[in-house]
Scaffold this motif. Structure first.
Motif, PDB file in Angstrom:
ATOM      1  N   ARG A 126     -29.768  26.695  60.206  1.00 38.44           N
ATOM      2  CA  ARG A 126     -31.152  26.760  60.677  1.00 38.44           C
ATOM      3  C   ARG A 126     -31.644  25.379  61.103  1.00 38.44           C
ATOM      4  O   ARG A 126     -32.376  25.236  62.091  1.00 38.44           O
ATOM      5  CB  ARG A 126     -32.059  27.310  59.579  1.00 38.44           C
ATOM      6  N   LEU A 127     -31.229  24.335  60.377  1.00 40.14           N
ATOM      7  CA  LEU A 127     -31.663  22.982  60.718  1.00 40.14           C
ATOM      8  C   LEU A 127     -31.087  22.516  62.054  1.00 40.14           C
ATOM      9  O   LEU A 127     -31.668  21.664  62.725  1.00 40.14           O
ATOM     10  CB  LEU A 127     -31.247  22.009  59.615  1.00 40.14           C
ATOM     11  N   LEU A 128     -29.951  23.099  62.451  1.00 37.96           N
ATOM     12  CA  LEU A 128     -29.336  22.701  63.715  1.00 37.96           C
ATOM     13  C   LEU A 128     -29.951  23.400  64.927  1.00 37.96           C
ATOM     14  O   LEU A 128     -29.676  23.023  66.064  1.00 37.96           O
ATOM     15  CB  LEU A 128     -27.828  22.989  63.667  1.00 37.96           C
ATOM     16  N   LYS A 129     -30.784  24.390  64.683  1.00 34.45           N
ATOM     17  CA  LYS A 129     -31.409  25.096  65.794  1.00 34.45           C
ATOM     18  C   LYS A 129     -32.456  24.216  66.482  1.00 34.45           C
ATOM     19  O   LYS A 129     -33.003  23.304  65.872  1.00 34.45           O
ATOM     20  CB  LYS A 129     -32.064  26.391  65.294  1.00 34.45           C
ATOM     21  N   PRO A 130     -32.757  24.485  67.761  1.00 33.78           N
ATOM     22  CA  PRO A 130     -33.778  23.708  68.462  1.00 33.78           C
ATOM     23  C   PRO A 130     -35.132  23.808  67.770  1.00 33.78           C
ATOM     24  O   PRO A 130     -35.492  24.851  67.224  1.00 33.78           O
ATOM     25  CB  PRO A 130     -33.823  24.354  69.856  1.00 33.78           C
ATOM     26  N   VAL A 131     -35.865  22.707  67.778  1.00 33.08           N
ATOM     27  CA  VAL A 131     -37.203  22.652  67.181  1.00 33.08           C
ATOM     28  C   VAL A 131     -38.204  22.316  68.270  1.00 33.08           C
ATOM     29  O   VAL A 131     -38.028  21.343  69.017  1.00 33.08           O
ATOM     30  CB  VAL A 131     -37.261  21.581  66.064  1.00 33.08           C
ATOM     31  N   GLU A 132     -39.253  23.128  68.379  1.00 29.84           N
ATOM     32  CA  GLU A 132     -40.287  22.853  69.371  1.00 29.84           C
ATOM     33  C   GLU A 132     -41.082  21.624  68.962  1.00 29.84           C
ATOM     34  O   GLU A 132     -41.450  21.467  67.805  1.00 29.84           O
ATOM     35  CB  GLU A 132     -41.224  24.057  69.511  1.00 29.84           C
ATOM     36  N   ARG A 133     -41.330  20.752  69.921  1.00 28.42           N
ATOM     37  CA  ARG A 133     -42.022  19.510  69.626  1.00 28.42           C
ATOM     38  C   ARG A 133     -43.473  19.764  69.237  1.00 28.42           C
ATOM     39  O   ARG A 133     -43.998  19.139  68.322  1.00 28.42           O
ATOM     40  CB  ARG A 133     -41.937  18.560  70.813  1.00 28.42           C
ATOM     41  N   GLY A 134     -44.144  20.674  69.894  1.00 30.72           N
ATOM     42  CA  GLY A 134     -45.512  21.004  69.530  1.00 30.72           C
ATOM     43  C   GLY A 134     -46.415  19.787  69.525  1.00 30.72           C
ATOM     44  O   GLY A 134     -46.440  19.003  70.473  1.00 30.72           O
ATOM     45  N   SER A 135     -47.146  19.588  68.427  1.00 33.79           N
ATOM     46  CA  SER A 135     -48.117  18.495  68.352  1.00 33.79           C
ATOM     47  C   SER A 135     -47.514  17.192  67.845  1.00 33.79           C
ATOM     48  O   SER A 135     -48.209  16.178  67.771  1.00 33.79           O
ATOM     49  CB  SER A 135     -49.272  18.897  67.422  1.00 33.79           C
ATOM     50  N   PHE A 136     -46.230  17.206  67.491  1.00 34.34           N
ATOM     51  CA  PHE A 136     -45.649  15.988  66.932  1.00 34.34           C
ATOM     52  C   PHE A 136     -45.355  14.983  68.043  1.00 34.34           C
ATOM     53  O   PHE A 136     -44.637  15.297  68.995  1.00 34.34           O
ATOM     54  CB  PHE A 136     -44.366  16.282  66.146  1.00 34.34           C
ATOM     55  N   PRO A 137     -45.852  13.754  67.938  1.00 34.50           N
ATOM     56  CA  PRO A 137     -45.655  12.753  69.001  1.00 34.50           C
ATOM     57  C   PRO A 137     -44.267  12.133  68.927  1.00 34.50           C
ATOM     58  O   PRO A 137     -43.918  11.465  67.965  1.00 34.50           O
ATOM     59  CB  PRO A 137     -46.726  11.705  68.693  1.00 34.50           C
ATOM     60  N   ASP A 175     -35.803  14.880  74.589  1.00 35.56           N
ATOM     61  CA  ASP A 175     -36.559  16.122  74.484  1.00 35.56           C
ATOM     62  C   ASP A 175     -35.961  17.095  73.476  1.00 35.56           C
ATOM     63  O   ASP A 175     -36.654  17.982  72.974  1.00 35.56           O
ATOM     64  CB  ASP A 175     -36.633  16.806  75.857  1.00 35.56           C
ATOM     65  N   GLU A 176     -34.669  16.964  73.176  1.00 39.61           N
ATOM     66  CA  GLU A 176     -34.028  17.917  72.259  1.00 39.61           C
ATOM     67  C   GLU A 176     -34.477  17.749  70.807  1.00 39.61           C
ATOM     68  O   GLU A 176     -34.183  18.602  69.966  1.00 39.61           O
ATOM     69  CB  GLU A 176     -32.513  17.772  72.334  1.00 39.61           C
ATOM     70  N   PHE A 177     -35.193  16.662  70.492  1.00 41.85           N
ATOM     71  CA  PHE A 177     -35.653  16.431  69.126  1.00 41.85           C
ATOM     72  C   PHE A 177     -37.122  16.830  68.994  1.00 41.85           C
ATOM     73  O   PHE A 177     -37.990  16.268  69.662  1.00 41.85           O
ATOM     74  CB  PHE A 177     -35.471  14.967  68.736  1.00 41.85           C
ATOM     75  N   GLY A 178     -37.380  17.798  68.099  1.00 41.16           N
ATOM     76  CA  GLY A 178     -38.745  18.303  67.959  1.00 41.16           C
ATOM     77  C   GLY A 178     -39.667  17.389  67.185  1.00 41.16           C
ATOM     78  O   GLY A 178     -40.863  17.331  67.442  1.00 41.16           O
ATOM     79  N   ASP A 179     -39.117  16.663  66.195  1.00 39.53           N
ATOM     80  CA  ASP A 179     -39.909  15.727  65.394  1.00 39.53           C
ATOM     81  C   ASP A 179     -38.950  14.713  64.775  1.00 39.53           C
ATOM     82  O   ASP A 179     -37.732  14.803  64.966  1.00 39.53           O
ATOM     83  CB  ASP A 179     -40.739  16.462  64.329  1.00 39.53           C
TER      84      ASP A 179
END
Length: 364
Positions: free
Chosen positions: A19-30, A36-40
């Protein structure tokens, strides 16, 4: 106690690796300046660590570490990405089956000044090749590490790294005192000094007879509360403050591979360190935190300087000046700490104790 307030961020405790290896949406995290592949920032730290160590994509160190990255350990310091690559390959040769679980990741900062992360991991491995400890032993080892990293523009440029060498050395069947003596002798032959030699050179012979002054009245933040409690316990020797800090059934994972249970056992560890270094002066060097799946997690990087004047943890008193680089993670449930991880490198401390005076004090 004030709970950390931050943008939504990844959690790692009790979360499967898949689950941790799945893509993470960046959302509000700067994450300005990061791919771009890193959500936070926690997603970034987890994935690059997994790729480098689990997938053995060692070459990606060149992508995610700055060319002049500085890495501090309990004794040594390096200043280049090449040193990081060299150290990684050496570790993989010594322990080719190493696996690592993510236990905690706390964080602070922003993309402009840099994100600070404190990553606690638990490794399982077998000594199948030569290492800095000596020839291959064929024995398994289980131990914790903490890596405190500062990242900006998709690269780590500063790191403090502590491996529980005390646990590793003993599990490999080695005598930690004999190994420390050999390392200290090599340091003398090579004229090698620890990165903190100048700090020790300026250390007064004695701490003085006066108790450290109290800090200003604490606020309700976790950071301020921890700063006050640790200052009172270490520098004012007011160990009674720890009774309200720990849950009666708190558990601790302490340097040397020690697993301890109960508030009194945790307090006793403070006593042991202070007994070994009676003039210890504690410094609260960095704080970060995170809201995790099972409570608030706070991480403190700290250091102690003083003289080895007491029996106990590090053998008979030597009178040597010592520096301890330490890292602690505290998991809170409400106001109380229910679990603690505290690491420092026993081998590095003993290496100072067994050093010739010139090597230990940074003198020519």
């Amino acid at each position: 106690m004030t709970t950390p307030v931050s943008p939504k961020i990844s959690q790692v405790r009790h979360v499967p690796i898949a689950r941790l290896l799945k893509p993470v949406e960046r959302g509000s995290f700067p994450m300005d300046g990061f791919d771009d592949e890193f959500g936070d920032i926690i997603d970034y730290i987890f994935k690059i660590t997994h790729w480098i160590w689990a997938d053995k994509a060692v070459g990606q160190i060149y992508d995610y570490y700055a060319e002049t990255c500085t890495v501090y350990t309990g004794f040594d310091v390096t200043h280049s990405v090449e040193d990081v690559v060299t150290g990684t390959l050496a570790m993989m040769q010594s322990f080719p089956d190493r696996s690592m679980d993510f236990v905690n990741v706390a964080w602070s900062g922003d993309p402009k000044e840099g994100f600070y992360t404190s990553h606690l991991g638990f490794s399982r491995m077998t000594n199948l090749g030569p290492s800095s400890y000596g020839p291959s032993t064929g024995r398994p080892s289980r131990f914790f590490t903490v890596a405190d990293c500062v990242s900006r523009d998709n690269q780590i440029f500063l790191e403090w790294l502590i491996r529980d060498n005390g646990a590793v050395v003993r599990q490999l069947g080695l005598d930690i005192h004999e190994l420390a003596k050999k390392l200290a002798q090599n340091d003398t032959r090579q004229g090698k000094k620890p990165w903190f030699a100048e700090k020790l050179a300026s250390l007064p012979v004695t701490r003085g007879s006066r108790q450290a002054a109290p800090l200003a009245r604490p606020t309700k933040s976790i950071e301020d509360r921890l700063r006050h409690i640790l200052h009172d316990a270490w520098n004012r020797r007011l160990l009674n403050v720890l009774s309200d800090f720990y849950d009666p059934d708190a558990v601790g994972h302490i340097a040397g591979g020690h697993e301890i249970s109960g508030r009194e056992a945790l307090i006793y560890h403070y006593v042991q360190l202070l007994a070994a270094i009676p003039d210890a002066e504690f410094s609260f060097d960095h704080y970060c935190d995170v809201v995790e799946t099972d409570g608030v997690l706070a991480a403190v990087r700290w250091s102690i300087m003083g003289h080895h004047h007491g029996d106990g943890l590090f053998g008979p008193p030597s009178g040597k000046a010592v520096y301890i680089l330490g890292m602690s993670h505290f998991r809170f449930e409400g106001e109380k700490v229910v679990e603690e991880w505290t690491l420092y490198d026993e081998l590095s401390i003993l290496r100072q104790i067994y050093a010739e005076p010139a090597a230990a004090n940074g003198e020519e």
